[in-house]
Motif scaffolding. Structure first.
Motif, PDB file in Angstrom:
ATOM      1  N   TYR A 102     -16.798  10.850 -29.562  1.00 12.70           N
ATOM      2  CA  TYR A 102     -16.524   9.459 -29.923  1.00 12.70           C
ATOM      3  C   TYR A 102     -17.762   8.781 -30.476  1.00 12.70           C
ATOM      4  CZ  TYR A 102     -15.913   4.464 -29.355  1.00 12.70           C
ATOM      5  OH  TYR A 102     -15.897   3.114 -29.590  1.00 12.70           O
ATOM      6  N   LEU A 110     -16.102   3.530 -38.429  1.00 20.17           N
ATOM      7  CA  LEU A 110     -16.181   2.063 -38.437  1.00 20.17           C
ATOM      8  C   LEU A 110     -17.064   1.582 -39.591  1.00 20.17           C
ATOM      9  CD1 LEU A 110     -15.321  -0.508 -37.115  1.00 20.17           C
ATOM     10  CD2 LEU A 110     -17.110  -0.244 -35.418  1.00 20.17           C
ATOM     11  N   LEU A 127     -23.281  -3.439 -36.846  1.00 20.61           N
ATOM     12  CA  LEU A 127     -21.982  -3.694 -36.212  1.00 20.61           C
ATOM     13  C   LEU A 127     -21.305  -2.400 -35.799  1.00 20.61           C
ATOM     14  CD1 LEU A 127     -20.169  -6.530 -38.182  1.00 20.61           C
ATOM     15  CD2 LEU A 127     -20.452  -6.358 -35.714  1.00 20.61           C
ATOM     16  N   VAL A 131     -20.527  -2.242 -31.959  1.00 22.20           N
ATOM     17  CA  VAL A 131     -19.118  -2.355 -31.580  1.00 22.20           C
ATOM     18  C   VAL A 131     -18.630  -1.051 -30.969  1.00 22.20           C
ATOM     19  CG1 VAL A 131     -16.776  -2.625 -32.495  1.00 22.20           C
ATOM     20  CG2 VAL A 131     -18.578  -4.170 -33.225  1.00 22.20           C
ATOM     21  N   ILE A 135     -17.016  -0.871 -27.276  1.00 23.15           N
ATOM     22  CA  ILE A 135     -15.676  -0.335 -27.000  1.00 23.15           C
ATOM     23  C   ILE A 135     -15.789   0.846 -26.035  1.00 23.15           C
ATOM     24  CG2 ILE A 135     -13.707   0.880 -28.034  1.00 23.15           C
ATOM     25  CD1 ILE A 135     -13.960  -0.880 -30.448  1.00 23.15           C
ATOM     26  N   PHE A 139     -13.726   1.003 -22.563  1.00 25.29           N
ATOM     27  CA  PHE A 139     -12.694   2.014 -22.316  1.00 25.29           C
ATOM     28  C   PHE A 139     -13.201   3.170 -21.458  1.00 25.29           C
ATOM     29  CE2 PHE A 139     -10.439  -0.246 -25.581  1.00 25.29           C
ATOM     30  CZ  PHE A 139      -9.126  -0.095 -25.200  1.00 25.29           C
ATOM     31  N   LEU A 143     -12.520   1.306 -17.980  1.00 21.50           N
ATOM     32  CA  LEU A 143     -11.120   1.705 -17.843  1.00 21.50           C
ATOM     33  C   LEU A 143     -10.960   3.201 -17.603  1.00 21.50           C
ATOM     34  CD1 LEU A 143      -9.566  -0.480 -20.684  1.00 21.50           C
ATOM     35  CD2 LEU A 143      -9.574  -0.944 -18.256  1.00 21.50           C
ATOM     36  N   VAL A 145     -11.193   5.833 -19.506  1.00 20.27           N
ATOM     37  CA  VAL A 145     -10.488   6.645 -20.504  1.00 20.27           C
ATOM     38  C   VAL A 145     -11.414   7.794 -20.903  1.00 20.27           C
ATOM     39  CG1 VAL A 145      -9.553   6.691 -22.840  1.00 20.27           C
ATOM     40  CG2 VAL A 145      -9.165   4.713 -21.387  1.00 20.27           C
ATOM     41  N   LEU A 147     -12.789   9.357 -23.275  1.00 19.63           N
ATOM     42  CA  LEU A 147     -13.183   9.444 -24.686  1.00 19.63           C
ATOM     43  C   LEU A 147     -14.004  10.719 -24.862  1.00 19.63           C
ATOM     44  CD1 LEU A 147     -14.163   5.736 -25.418  1.00 19.63           C
ATOM     45  CD2 LEU A 147     -12.121   6.937 -26.156  1.00 19.63           C
TER      46      LEU A 147
ATOM     47  N   PHE B  51      -4.160  -0.167 -17.834  1.00 20.12           N
ATOM     48  CA  PHE B  51      -4.999   0.256 -16.721  1.00 20.12           C
ATOM     49  C   PHE B  51      -5.022  -0.751 -15.576  1.00 20.12           C
ATOM     50  CE2 PHE B  51      -6.353   2.392 -20.515  1.00 20.12           C
ATOM     51  CZ  PHE B  51      -6.376   3.705 -20.092  1.00 20.12           C
ATOM     52  N   PRO B 393     -12.219  -4.739 -39.279  1.00 20.22           N
ATOM     53  CA  PRO B 393     -12.622  -3.375 -38.901  1.00 20.22           C
ATOM     54  C   PRO B 393     -12.765  -3.205 -37.393  1.00 20.22           C
ATOM     55  CG  PRO B 393     -13.955  -4.156 -40.712  1.00 20.22           C
ATOM     56  CD  PRO B 393     -13.138  -5.322 -40.263  1.00 20.22           C
ATOM     57  N   VAL B 394     -13.259  -4.250 -36.712  1.00 19.74           N
ATOM     58  CA  VAL B 394     -13.396  -4.156 -35.261  1.00 19.74           C
ATOM     59  C   VAL B 394     -12.012  -4.000 -34.624  1.00 19.74           C
ATOM     60  CG1 VAL B 394     -14.121  -5.385 -33.190  1.00 19.74           C
ATOM     61  CG2 VAL B 394     -15.539  -5.459 -35.243  1.00 19.74           C
ATOM     62  N   ALA B 397     -10.897  -0.459 -35.055  1.00 16.95           N
ATOM     63  CA  ALA B 397     -11.560   0.458 -34.115  1.00 16.95           C
ATOM     64  C   ALA B 397     -10.915   0.347 -32.735  1.00 16.95           C
ATOM     65  CB  ALA B 397     -13.047   0.139 -34.035  1.00 16.95           C
ATOM     66  N   PHE B 398     -10.622  -0.883 -32.361  1.00 20.50           N
ATOM     67  CA  PHE B 398      -9.995  -1.123 -31.067  1.00 20.50           C
ATOM     68  C   PHE B 398      -8.606  -0.487 -31.019  1.00 20.50           C
ATOM     69  CE2 PHE B 398      -7.949  -3.623 -27.804  1.00 20.50           C
ATOM     70  CZ  PHE B 398      -8.935  -3.666 -26.839  1.00 20.50           C
ATOM     71  N   MET B 400      -7.616   2.124 -32.641  1.00 13.81           N
ATOM     72  CA  MET B 400      -7.729   3.579 -32.564  1.00 13.81           C
ATOM     73  C   MET B 400      -7.968   4.019 -31.122  1.00 13.81           C
ATOM     74  SD  MET B 400      -9.905   4.017 -36.062  1.00 13.81           S
ATOM     75  CE  MET B 400     -10.874   5.392 -35.548  1.00 13.81           C
ATOM     76  N   VAL B 401      -8.943   3.382 -30.482  1.00 16.31           N
ATOM     77  CA  VAL B 401      -9.260   3.780 -29.106  1.00 16.31           C
ATOM     78  C   VAL B 401      -8.098   3.425 -28.178  1.00 16.31           C
ATOM     79  CG1 VAL B 401     -10.879   3.484 -27.213  1.00 16.31           C
ATOM     80  CG2 VAL B 401     -11.704   3.537 -29.545  1.00 16.31           C
ATOM     81  N   PHE B 404      -5.349   5.959 -28.487  1.00 16.45           N
ATOM     82  CA  PHE B 404      -5.781   7.201 -27.839  1.00 16.45           C
ATOM     83  C   PHE B 404      -5.638   7.095 -26.324  1.00 16.45           C
ATOM     84  CE2 PHE B 404      -9.191   9.489 -25.671  1.00 16.45           C
ATOM     85  CZ  PHE B 404      -9.014  10.783 -26.131  1.00 16.45           C
ATOM     86  N   ALA B 405      -5.980   5.915 -25.801  1.00 16.11           N
ATOM     87  CA  ALA B 405      -6.115   5.753 -24.356  1.00 16.11           C
ATOM     88  C   ALA B 405      -4.809   5.949 -23.587  1.00 16.11           C
ATOM     89  CB  ALA B 405      -6.679   4.367 -24.045  1.00 16.11           C
ATOM     90  N   ASN B 408      -4.359   9.919 -23.885  1.00 12.73           N
ATOM     91  CA  ASN B 408      -5.555  10.721 -24.134  1.00 12.73           C
ATOM     92  C   ASN B 408      -5.322  11.806 -25.180  1.00 12.73           C
ATOM     93  OD1 ASN B 408      -7.187   9.327 -22.469  1.00 12.73           O
ATOM     94  ND2 ASN B 408      -7.030  10.744 -20.737  1.00 12.73           N
TER      95      ASN B 408
END
Lengths: 157, 495
Positions: A102, A110, A127, A131, A135, A139, A143, A145, A147, B51, B393-394, B397-398, B400-401, B404-405, B408
């Motif tokens: 990741y 990004l 950025l 960012v 993230i 995550f 959380l 996850v 990754l 979660f 873009p942020v 990205a969020f 995408m993750v 996935f989460a 998984n």
């Protein structure tokens, strides 16, 4: 890109016919009249009926709409490139996040998207890294996850 | 009584209160930015709620959407751009008021009447849902078959101005729902040998793609968007004059909330449609209809209450039948299932304290809207300063993750990407997204009840109408189908 409704109708009919052929091979439920092919077949028939109406309406419309209407952005190489770059960046992440990890793949994709949106190089670089880390923190750390670490597996925390 | 006390203690947990506050601020922010919708806010929030325990997870969605629907009014009044589609009905009116120097009045009206509409809608939810659940406990597969069919029908006929294209969307959604092993014969349908598809298309990546990624793509190709200039930057007291409005338009407030809640409760029709219809009703019954469109507050009051009422109303069929009232509750139903709070009439029997806790959150969120909304109005200039070319873009990205989460797996990011590109082209060609989502959510429920009913009916179609409620629902559904033809015949000029 706007396709003529009649053209959409034709495409949908072709799709529905393939669908009907495909589901006809589904097994029947012994002794029952409701097998796994019933709902998809109903959908296919419904799509064909709707498509016929779409085609008839498109033929009756006056003035006739062109087969394909291109939007303004299609004539701008920069915007077409930006559009493809966003899709490419996500595809890149899907393909390589497992091997690269990741923390390598996310900032790279990004960065591409930020540039595609017109953010300047230095800001985009900063950025992309910040960012991605933020993230990751939310995550992975908070959380839990999983990754992928990929290349950086030795430095995993 | 005991469960109500338990519910209060569930909500009073500092963690839950923190989640409510954070998701409220998130909702206000997303709703206030033109191009980011309340549905998108929910879709972005879901991977995080995944979660959390069930009560804070649902609380996050409830408070986030309530705030986003209100804050969509702010750019409407100041930029003439609705922040969310639910504000579109009265954006012109609100902007004209700002131009007349009444920015405080219209922003305050948006805020106060959003809160009132939300509170009244919640009252209906709290009273209607358990009563409805009582009746629904006796429902068999026949009733559910018709209910789902009615829901799908509403999605096509009410929620879209282009029923034909809405129907195509709906069918595609039903088809997507058939992917995987989840069918009467457990036959792997449309999996093409992929193990990832055996369990079906993952719903959350699909939603994230359709509601968020498509928006990012639209932003990327938008041509020559000029700088946003606010019609007014500093504001006096937005609460001044609101009491007078309450006294002047009590009927409009009540009507807006009631109509909004009712429309919200119809499957497939949400806050945006409620606002359009309420605005039209308000004009029709106004003593001064000629003032509408010139910067008149009456329509804003009524439809501002309606769109927040609709949010609460949409939860009635969602909780009682598992049939979403709009795209937001469609996402919420997904969360409820993930959290083991399966929607259905039994939800009020099995763990009533969870449901009461959700109700309390509804009240809390609509009250919290007043101070937080005021803050959002005050800080709006700063909110708008966040550059969207960096924000989009942020968000991606969020997404995408987040996609996935859930499982998984990178496969789900692929689902998200395909859904995003598909939604981008569907919207451009006039095919609405909401019916597709409803089709995906209701597909397996529809098939299951259809199959069970057919087996029980032993080949007799009359069995679908034999039970009284099923019969009534069936006849009503068929009437809705026939209504376009009937209207066409009625409208035909007589020779």
């Amino acid at each position: 890109m706007k396709l003529n409704d009649g053209l959409v109708g034709l495409l949908l009919i072709a799709f529905s016919l393939v669908l009907l052929v495909h589901v006809s091979a589904f097994p029947d439920m012994p002794g029952q009249n409701f097998g796994p092919s019933v709902l998809p077949s109903l959908v296919a028939v419904g799509l064909i009926l709707c498509s016929l109406v779409l085609i008839v309406r498109a033929l009756r419309a006056s003035p006739r709409h062109p087969l394909v209407e291109w939007d303004a952005w299609v004539t701008s190489p920069r915007l077409v490139f930006a559009f493809l770059a966003v899709i490419g960046a996500v595809a890149f992440y899907i393909a390589f996040s497992e091997t690269l990890g990741y923390l390598v793949a996310a900032p790279l994709s990004l960065l591409v998207v930020l540039r595609a949106c017109g953010v300047r190089w230095i800001a985009a670089l900063a950025l992309a890294v910040l960012v991605s880390l933020a993230i990751h923190h939310v995550f992975y750390t908070l959380l839990k996850v999983a990754l992928p670490w990929g290349l950086l597996i030795e430095y995993a925390w | 009584m005991e469960s109500i006390a338990l519910a209060f203690s569930l909500v009073a947990d500092p963690y839950v209160l923190g989640v409510i506050l954070a998701s409220s601020l998130f909702g206000l922010f997303v709703g206030a930015i033109p191009g980011l919708t309340a549905t998108m806010a929910t879709a972005l929030l879901v991977p995080v709620t995944f979660f959390m325990p069930s009560v804070p997870a649902v609380a996050a969605i409830v408070s986030c959407t309530a705030m986003a629907i209100f804050s969509g009014d702010i750019p409407g009044a100041l930029l003439r751009m609705p922040g969310t589609p639910a504000s579109a009905a009265y954006t012109d009116e609100a902007y004209r008021m700002t131009r007349k120097g009444q920015a405080e009045l219209v922003l305050g009206a948006g805020l106060v009447f959003s809160a009132i509409g939300g509170l009244l809608g919640t009252l209906v939810l709290v009273t209607a849902a358990p009563a409805l659940a009582e009746v629904a406990l006796n429902f068999s597969s026949f009733e559910y078959f018709w209910l789902v069919l009615l829901g799908l029908t509403c999605a096509v006929f009410i929620a879209s101005d282009r029923p034909l294209k809405g129907f195509v969307s709906l069918l595609l959604g039903l088809l997507l729902a058939t992917i995987g092993l989840n069918n009467p014969a457990a036959h792997p349908r449309f999996t093409f040998g992929s193990d990832d598809l055996l369990g079906g298309i993952s719903f959350i990546p699909l939603m994230v793609g359709m509601f968020a990624v498509s928006e990012v793509l639209r932003f990327v190709v938008s041509t020559g968007e000029s700088r946003l200039t606010l019609a007014q930057e500093r504001f006096g007291n937005v609460f001044a004059g609101q009491w007078a409005l309450i006294r002047r338009y009590p009927l409009a407030i009540f009507r807006g909330s009631a109509v909004g809640t009712a429309i919200g409760a119809l499957p497939g029709a949400g806050a945006d449609i409620a606002a359009w219809i309420s605005y039209a009703i308000s004009k029709r019954f106004s003593k001064t209809p000629e003032k509408f469109g010139t910067g008149h507050v009456e329509g804003v009051v009524e439809s501002g209450a309606a769109n927040n009422g609709a949010l609460s109303g949409a939860w009635i069929p969602a909780l009682v039948f598992g049939i979403p009232g709009d795209s937001i509750t469609a996402i919420a139903i997904g969360v409820l299932y993930m959290k083991g709070m399966n929607p259905g009439p039994a939800i009020f029997l099995n763990n009533p304290e969870n449901i009461y806790a959700v109700f309390i959150v509804f009240f809390l969120a609509n009250l919290l809207m007043l101070p937080l909304g005021l803050l959002a109005i005050r800080l709006y200039k700063q909110i708008l300063r966040v550059p969207r070319q960096a924000l989009m873009p942020v968000i991606l990205a969020f997404c995408m993750v987040g996609s996935f989460a859930i499982n998984n797996t990178a496969f789900d990011i692929g689902v998200m990407l395909v859904a995003g590109v598909a939604a981008f082209f569907m919207e451009r060609n006039g095919f609405p997204i909401a019916p597709l989502i409803l089709g995906v959510v209701l597909g397996s429920m529809f098939e299951e009840n259809f199959a069970t009913s057919l087996i029980k009916a032993e080949g007799s179609w009359l069995a679908f109408f034999e039970r009284p409620i099923a019969g009534a629902l069936g006849v009503f559904t068929i009437l809705v189908w026939l209504s376009p033809f009937a209207l066409r015949i009625l409208r035909r000029p007589r020779p």
